[in-house]
Design an enzyme around this catalytic site. Structure first.
Site, mmCIF file in Angstrom:
data_model
loop_
_atom_site.group_PDB
_atom_site.id
_atom_site.type_symbol
_atom_site.label_atom_id
_atom_site.label_comp_id
_atom_site.label_asym_id
_atom_site.label_seq_id
_atom_site.Cartn_x
_atom_site.Cartn_y
_atom_site.Cartn_z
ATOM 1 N N SER A 1 0.787 -1.241 0.000
ATOM 2 C CA SER A 1 0.000 0.000 0.000
ATOM 3 C C SER A 1 0.815 1.284 0.000
ATOM 4 C CB SER A 1 -0.964 0.014 1.192
ATOM 5 O OG SER A 1 -0.256 0.038 2.416
ATOM 6 N N LYS B 1 -5.803 4.541 8.461
ATOM 7 C CA LYS B 1 -4.723 5.331 7.869
ATOM 8 C C LYS B 1 -5.027 6.822 7.872
ATOM 9 C CE LYS B 1 -2.749 1.615 5.143
ATOM 10 N NZ LYS B 1 -2.281 1.126 3.841
#
EC number: 3.4.21.53
Length: 364
Positions: free
Chosen positions: A257, A302
């Site tokens: 990611s 996140k």
């Protein structure tokens, strides 16, 4: 014993029993929480995250932070009390254990897979950044892995360059499977390869590989849950030769990611000026060799981690936008990106103050 006292005693014992059950009875859940964020333009553990040599680089200020998620380990046994607390806490997410560790995946297997994905994401980030800068990168299709006890074991090896299958030139990894599955199980397929040792020697000596081999392999029948088809037992991937050295130094991080933010960090260091214009930008997203940005897991964790560190803008994969917009931290602008070019365009708007032009994430 008075009835009231007996009732209170029974209630107390029941509560104790429920608490004990909550503490000692495991439940099939795992927990996610915000992990560290790291500035790809800065240092980590005393050394630059991005180390480039053999090409002119520029001082890059500001923040282009990659973000992470912490998860409980595969062998961690969550109890009911912890699960309830996680469900109630805003900064945590409790999810079914199989969401993070499907098919009974062990901690060792998960760690190995994450490490492989992280390594691949770094390679794709380098390619995407250099392509965005019109810097040529040499690429070729290789054998990534060979399955144990498969027809290809001992015949093909990791790192072998696949030039052709049955005489048809291979241009991308998907071509290999397409050409192999044209056969029926039990039929022969012919690979034209450059052996891994010859490829490595040619790269070291700066020459074109001269040794090629033809390897004939008898296909077998697939044994997975999908449609039956001919296989040889390899996975194909892409390898690259870069015109100069690019190293990404970041330990204890796994998964794919961070690809987008690595690519942007590399781009920033190879161009004059600052991509962010001094703003604190964080983000996430996988990236492929062509700069396509893909979705990731744990988007809510996140964005929280990024905002806690001071991020003002968060580059968000288009496919994660709706989920991220459902619970956006105060003061954080979610910017929708689908490619590295989208991200570069958004950063241009951010540094020029044209924030009204940004493609923002919405719940719709």
């Amino acid at each position: 014993m008075p009835r009231r006292t007996a009732t209170m005693l029974a209630s107390t014992l029941m509560l104790i029993a429920l608490l004990c059950a909550g503490v000692f009875i495991p439940v099939p859940y795992s927990e996610m929480s915000p992990g560290p964020t790291v500035n790809t333009l800065g240092d980590h553990d005393g050394e630059p995250v991005l180390q480039i040599s053999g090409h002119k680089i520029y001082e890059a200020n500001g923040h282009l932070n990659m973000t992470t998620v912490r998860v409980t380990s595969a062998d961690y046994k969550m109890n009911l009390v912890e699960a309830v607390y996680g469900w109630l806490a805003h900064d945590n997410r409790v999810v079914p254990h199989e969401t993070l560790y499907p098919d009974g995946k062990t901690e060792e297997e998960a760690t190995q897979e994450n490490a492989e994905e992280f390594s691949q994401s770094q390679e794709s980030a380098k390619v995407a950044a250099l392509k965005a800068l019109d810097i040529p990168v040499k690429s070729w299709v290789v054998v990534s892995t060979v399955v144990k006890d498969s027809p290809a074991e001992g015949r093909l090896h990791a790192g072998d360059v696949i030039k052709a299958v049955d005489g048809t030139t291979v241009k991308k990894p998907a071509d290999v499977a397409e050409l192999v599955t044209k056969h029926k199980p039990g039929q022969d397929v012919v690979f034209t390869i450059v052996p891994a040792k010859e490829q490595a020697a040619a790269e070291k000596e700066g020459r074109t590989p001269t040794e090629t081999r033809k390897v004939t392999i008898t296909t077998a029948n697939s044994d997975d849950a999908g449609e039956k088809r001919a296989i040889v037992g390899i996975s194909a991937g892409t390898d690259h030769t870069f015109p100069f050295s690019i190293d990404i130094k970041l330990a204890d991080v796994g998964g794919p990611s961070a690809g987008l933010m690595f690519a942007l960090g590399i781009y920033d260091k190879l161009t004059p000026g600052d991509l962010t214009g001094g703003k604190f930008v964080a983000g996430t997203g996988t990236i492929d060799d062509n700069g396509k940005v893909g979705p990731i897991g744990g988007i809510g964790m996140k964005t929280i981690g990024a905002r806690d560190k001071g991020a003002q803008y968060f580059l968000t994969p288009a496919d994660n936008c709706a989920a991220a917009a459902e619970d956006t931290p105060d003061g954080l602008t979610l910017v929708k990106v689908d490619t590295i070019d989208d991200a570069l365009g958004a950063l241009q708007d951010i540094r020029s103050g044209k924030t009204a032009d940004l493609p923002k994430c919405t719940t719709g």
